[in-house]
Design a protein around this motif. Sequence first.
Motif, PDB file in Angstrom:
ATOM      1  N   ALA A 107       1.078  -1.361   0.035  1.00  0.00           N
ATOM      2  CA  ALA A 107       0.051   0.345  -0.289  1.00  0.00           C
ATOM      3  C   ALA A 107       0.639   1.252  -0.139  1.00  0.00           C
ATOM      4  O   ALA A 107       0.231   2.577  -0.199  1.00  0.00           O
ATOM      5  CB  ALA A 107      -0.757   0.416   1.376  1.00  0.00           C
ATOM      6  N   LEU A 110       2.004   2.985  -3.090  1.00  0.00           N
ATOM      7  CA  LEU A 110       0.610   4.330  -4.011  1.00  0.00           C
ATOM      8  C   LEU A 110       0.318   4.775  -3.523  1.00  0.00           C
ATOM      9  O   LEU A 110       0.052   5.695  -4.144  1.00  0.00           O
ATOM     10  CB  LEU A 110      -0.495   2.835  -4.014  1.00  0.00           C
ATOM     11  CG  LEU A 110      -0.370   1.444  -4.401  1.00  0.00           C
ATOM     12  CD1 LEU A 110      -1.958   0.841  -4.492  1.00  0.00           C
ATOM     13  CD2 LEU A 110       0.265   1.619  -5.993  1.00  0.00           C
ATOM     14  N   SER A 111       1.035   5.415  -2.627  1.00  0.00           N
ATOM     15  CA  SER A 111       0.705   7.185  -1.319  1.00  0.00           C
ATOM     16  C   SER A 111      -1.357   7.566  -2.176  1.00  0.00           C
ATOM     17  O   SER A 111      -1.749   8.174  -2.920  1.00  0.00           O
ATOM     18  CB  SER A 111       1.676   7.891  -2.710  1.00  0.00           C
ATOM     19  OG  SER A 111       2.518   7.759  -2.744  1.00  0.00           O
ATOM     20  N   ALA A 112      -1.748   6.261  -1.585  1.00  0.00           N
ATOM     21  CA  ALA A 112      -3.288   6.298  -1.719  1.00  0.00           C
ATOM     22  C   ALA A 112      -3.642   7.289  -0.589  1.00  0.00           C
ATOM     23  O   ALA A 112      -4.847   8.062  -1.607  1.00  0.00           O
ATOM     24  CB  ALA A 112      -3.473   5.464  -1.444  1.00  0.00           C
ATOM     25  N   LEU A 151      -7.976   0.321  -3.096  1.00  0.00           N
ATOM     26  CA  LEU A 151      -8.057   1.024  -2.182  1.00  0.00           C
ATOM     27  C   LEU A 151      -8.278   2.395  -1.997  1.00  0.00           C
ATOM     28  O   LEU A 151      -7.540   3.422  -2.265  1.00  0.00           O
ATOM     29  CB  LEU A 151      -6.116   1.399  -2.504  1.00  0.00           C
ATOM     30  CG  LEU A 151      -5.181   1.474  -0.760  1.00  0.00           C
ATOM     31  CD1 LEU A 151      -4.902   0.652   0.326  1.00  0.00           C
ATOM     32  CD2 LEU A 151      -3.586   1.827  -0.981  1.00  0.00           C
ATOM     33  N   LYS A 152      -8.396   2.368  -0.518  1.00  0.00           N
ATOM     34  CA  LYS A 152      -9.107   3.935  -0.008  1.00  0.00           C
ATOM     35  C   LYS A 152      -9.958   4.144  -0.407  1.00  0.00           C
ATOM     36  O   LYS A 152     -10.363   5.352  -0.932  1.00  0.00           O
ATOM     37  CB  LYS A 152      -7.998   4.810   0.666  1.00  0.00           C
ATOM     38  CG  LYS A 152      -6.718   4.621   1.175  1.00  0.00           C
ATOM     39  CD  LYS A 152      -7.263   3.908   2.369  1.00  0.00           C
ATOM     40  CE  LYS A 152      -6.382   3.392   3.574  1.00  0.00           C
ATOM     41  NZ  LYS A 152      -5.498   4.362   4.149  1.00  0.00           N
ATOM     42  N   LYS A 154     -10.209   4.600  -4.161  1.00  0.00           N
ATOM     43  CA  LYS A 154      -9.056   4.739  -4.887  1.00  0.00           C
ATOM     44  C   LYS A 154      -9.048   3.336  -6.244  1.00  0.00           C
ATOM     45  O   LYS A 154      -9.182   2.242  -5.148  1.00  0.00           O
ATOM     46  CB  LYS A 154      -8.471   5.701  -5.430  1.00  0.00           C
ATOM     47  CG  LYS A 154      -8.115   6.721  -4.709  1.00  0.00           C
ATOM     48  CD  LYS A 154      -7.501   7.853  -4.021  1.00  0.00           C
ATOM     49  CE  LYS A 154      -7.827   8.929  -3.419  1.00  0.00           C
ATOM     50  NZ  LYS A 154      -8.254   8.644  -1.742  1.00  0.00           N
ATOM     51  N   PHE A 156      -5.664   1.820  -8.441  1.00  0.00           N
ATOM     52  CA  PHE A 156      -4.641   2.007  -9.582  1.00  0.00           C
ATOM     53  C   PHE A 156      -4.524   0.497 -10.245  1.00  0.00           C
ATOM     54  O   PHE A 156      -4.544  -0.753  -9.441  1.00  0.00           O
ATOM     55  CB  PHE A 156      -3.693   1.780  -8.043  1.00  0.00           C
ATOM     56  CG  PHE A 156      -4.100   3.486  -7.205  1.00  0.00           C
ATOM     57  CD1 PHE A 156      -3.581   4.317  -6.717  1.00  0.00           C
ATOM     58  CD2 PHE A 156      -4.152   2.949  -5.968  1.00  0.00           C
ATOM     59  CE1 PHE A 156      -3.453   5.222  -6.214  1.00  0.00           C
ATOM     60  CE2 PHE A 156      -4.619   4.056  -4.874  1.00  0.00           C
ATOM     61  CZ  PHE A 156      -4.531   5.109  -5.319  1.00  0.00           C
ATOM     62  N   TRP A 158      -0.571  -0.681 -10.949  1.00  0.00           N
ATOM     63  CA  TRP A 158       0.949  -0.679 -10.652  1.00  0.00           C
ATOM     64  C   TRP A 158       1.534  -1.851 -12.229  1.00  0.00           C
ATOM     65  O   TRP A 158       1.029  -2.384 -12.848  1.00  0.00           O
ATOM     66  CB  TRP A 158       1.320  -1.562  -9.503  1.00  0.00           C
ATOM     67  CG  TRP A 158       2.700  -2.110  -8.979  1.00  0.00           C
ATOM     68  CD1 TRP A 158       3.337  -2.952  -9.379  1.00  0.00           C
ATOM     69  CD2 TRP A 158       3.315  -0.588  -8.608  1.00  0.00           C
ATOM     70  NE1 TRP A 158       4.655  -2.755  -9.366  1.00  0.00           N
ATOM     71  CE2 TRP A 158       4.363  -1.062  -8.499  1.00  0.00           C
ATOM     72  CE3 TRP A 158       3.174   0.508  -8.438  1.00  0.00           C
ATOM     73  CZ2 TRP A 158       5.698  -0.473  -8.452  1.00  0.00           C
ATOM     74  CZ3 TRP A 158       4.005   1.876  -8.106  1.00  0.00           C
ATOM     75  CH2 TRP A 158       5.782   0.599  -8.002  1.00  0.00           C
ATOM     76  N   GLU A 167      -3.221   6.083 -10.608  1.00  0.00           N
ATOM     77  CA  GLU A 167      -4.767   6.268 -10.767  1.00  0.00           C
ATOM     78  C   GLU A 167      -5.347   6.367 -11.854  1.00  0.00           C
ATOM     79  O   GLU A 167      -5.020   7.051 -12.570  1.00  0.00           O
ATOM     80  CB  GLU A 167      -4.813   7.079  -9.717  1.00  0.00           C
ATOM     81  CG  GLU A 167      -5.894   6.703  -8.533  1.00  0.00           C
ATOM     82  CD  GLU A 167      -6.457   8.301  -7.919  1.00  0.00           C
ATOM     83  OE1 GLU A 167      -7.645   8.596  -7.802  1.00  0.00           O
ATOM     84  OE2 GLU A 167      -5.444   9.232  -7.666  1.00  0.00           O
ATOM     85  N   LYS A 170     -10.293   8.877 -12.094  1.00  0.00           N
ATOM     86  CA  LYS A 170     -11.032   9.268 -10.522  1.00  0.00           C
ATOM     87  C   LYS A 170     -12.467  10.124 -10.703  1.00  0.00           C
ATOM     88  O   LYS A 170     -12.717   9.864 -11.675  1.00  0.00           O
ATOM     89  CB  LYS A 170      -9.708  10.553 -11.049  1.00  0.00           C
ATOM     90  CG  LYS A 170      -8.549   9.956 -10.245  1.00  0.00           C
ATOM     91  CD  LYS A 170      -7.344  11.200 -10.851  1.00  0.00           C
ATOM     92  CE  LYS A 170      -6.042  10.614 -10.774  1.00  0.00           C
ATOM     93  NZ  LYS A 170      -4.526  11.797 -10.623  1.00  0.00           N
ATOM     94  N   SER A 174     -16.491   5.889  -3.635  1.00  0.00           N
ATOM     95  CA  SER A 174     -15.445   4.355  -3.801  1.00  0.00           C
ATOM     96  C   SER A 174     -15.489   4.095  -4.920  1.00  0.00           C
ATOM     97  O   SER A 174     -17.035   3.573  -4.603  1.00  0.00           O
ATOM     98  CB  SER A 174     -15.542   4.548  -2.851  1.00  0.00           C
ATOM     99  OG  SER A 174     -15.539   5.057  -1.175  1.00  0.00           O
TER     100      SER A 174
END
Length: 758
Positions: A107, A110-112, A151-152, A154, A156, A158, A167, A170, A174
Amino acid sequence: MTGKHLHREFVTIKRMLIKISLAASLVSLEAPAFAADAPKTEKVASWQDLRQQLRATRNFRLGAPFNFKILNDGSRVLYQKTTPPSTAAAVYAFNIKDGSESKLLDADMLSAGEGPVSAEERALRERLRLMTSGINFFASDPSGRYILTPLKGKLFVWDTELKKASEIAKGKGSIFSPKMSADAAKVAFVRESNLYVTALAGGAVKALTKGGSEEKSFGVAEFIAQEELERTDGFWWSPDSKTLLYEEVDQSRVERLSIADPFRPDAEPQRPFYPRPGKVNAKTRFGFVSASGGATTWIDFGSEEFEYVSTVRWTKNGPPTFLLLNRLQNKARLVSADPKTGKTKIILREEDKAWVEVHNSIPIWLADGQGFLWLSDASGSRQLEHRDVNGKLLTSFVLPKLQVKDIQGVSEDSKSVFVEVAVDGSHASLIRINLNDGSFKTVGAEGKETVSANSKFEYGLYVARETSVDGSDKTYLRSIDGKAEKIIPSAAAEPVLKANVSLQTIGPDQVQTAIVRPSNFVKGKKYPVLERAYGGPSSLMVRASGRAYLEDQVMADAMDAIIVRMDTRGTPDRGREWEKAISRKFGSLPVNEHAEILKLLCKQFPELDENRIGVFGWSYGGYFTAYAVLARPDVYKAGVAGAPPVDWLDYDTAYTERYLGLPTTDKEAYESASILPLVKSEKAKKSPRPLLLIHGTGDDNVFFFNSLKLVDEMERQALPYEFLPLMGMTHIVADEALDSRRFERTLEFFRRHLGTKP
């Protein structure tokens, strides 16, 4: 109920990891204080050490690999794992050629930031009994280059080669249940109860439905499908990645129950949709829509009434296929649907006077029009069938003294099938069956070990878990041809104690039992007996795995008692008649059979004190416990019942009606299954047995009012009881302090009523 959910491994995620914040192992070495140069002696681990270790590792699942996906290069597998003591799951890859493991994604990469998960994901986590952090869900393309994860709230992607996160999609709301198309070019997902699609590379987001709300959703499986039918998906990609099949759920007529927070009387109560027996279920329909948008082609399932769609399959070798069930689930229809017209064709009819068992792995369509594979109980034991494209039976594969549990995969040439089989109820094995001549052989370990598949057999590989009664436990990646095998690294701790367990068969029915004796067992001494009970359908308590009994060992040592488990009629893996004997006989059948087996065990093993027998369990096991101390006080002297369904009119439709029928036509079955009439019985009043009730106030599976009903009736009848409400807890007790109190209260209760000393 949760039995089947608690013993399959996905769904391995289903009852695998819950929030943990304690330290890992307490194993240590202590040096004697009397001399600096004296030899060190190893500390003897106590039940307290094992108890804390179990809590810190959540039964040694923390750090163990799970949720495996074989990649198409034929050498690697992806999976999730935590690093103790952290609860944050990450995605790893393991290579069978060189035995190397690498972490691909966590996690933090990813800087969520912060953000809420969707209401749908919160509900799914509860259905799966999942409370992990980090990467909870992931998908990948067949090569493993791209990993997709929410995640959170959002979404993503990878890139494992560029080691770069993007991401996508957007927007407001959620994201829930993202799925990658087969060509790995597009992603579909649910946001605010509507279905959307976007490119894996990012870009514009296309809404495929509109008008989604709390009452009407698109692309989300209804509560009953998730909780009782093991179907968590509400939409599916076509094999050519051009079309989406999705479910519409209308809950506007479904009853809503209330869950209030006693600590917050000013807060609005939760109001989950919860259909109870005899009442209205959610209305569902299924349709096809182009991935580029447009009108939906709705499926016409015909005029015959079928309440549930339990299984949906759309694979490259076959048409979109659905297993339909009537309300009582004793009639099933396997149908295919035309994506262009929505018209359906009946392929197969299944009926059973009790219920039709559902397997979400079938049908498995074979290549080149060779038909499909099916599982059926018609012969009396669950066996594999090969049928043509129209459902005609071609071959039934009989495995003497074995019962097929599930199909795990098919060879690329469709000439062999891999199945997991039950050997004797407590043991499992993996078998390869030749579809041409019916010959079969064991895959992997043979002997005392039990082997279960943790992945599908595909791309020449499979993942299996091998356990034994002595406590050994390993997960390995193996080539299907048997030429290569590597143990997949685990960060799970080793138990500081082993279970002192023996498996016994007893009685004319050869009932499987497990007996756990104290670590310091003294031959010739009389011990109190505690039965860890479940007793309900679709679940087994006795398994050939030493680690399954570590909690029992804690109780045995803490109580200086002997812990017993058993699987009598009504449990799976011993044939149709055995499993379905529980139909219309909730409570009475398992309780009476368990009581008689306990008598036999006490005769065969004189260390078991027949005058000091207690019972404890959770969920259906809690129901069994309350029923047992009221209906069989001649055997059970005290009980601790956790989260018990008290009156089956208050549980959900699909589970209850499957086994008890409809309240209007099977009134007697419901009355005999209810605990409340037992409280008023002369037997309970003549020989009152103490009962400790434990229940989470926030339980949205077995609602808290179940225990309140029982407490009220026991108070009115002046029967002995104690009550421990767990504030804010759901069906799973995740709070460490409350979990400790639950254990301590149980221990103190049995010590007091069974005459044991601390």
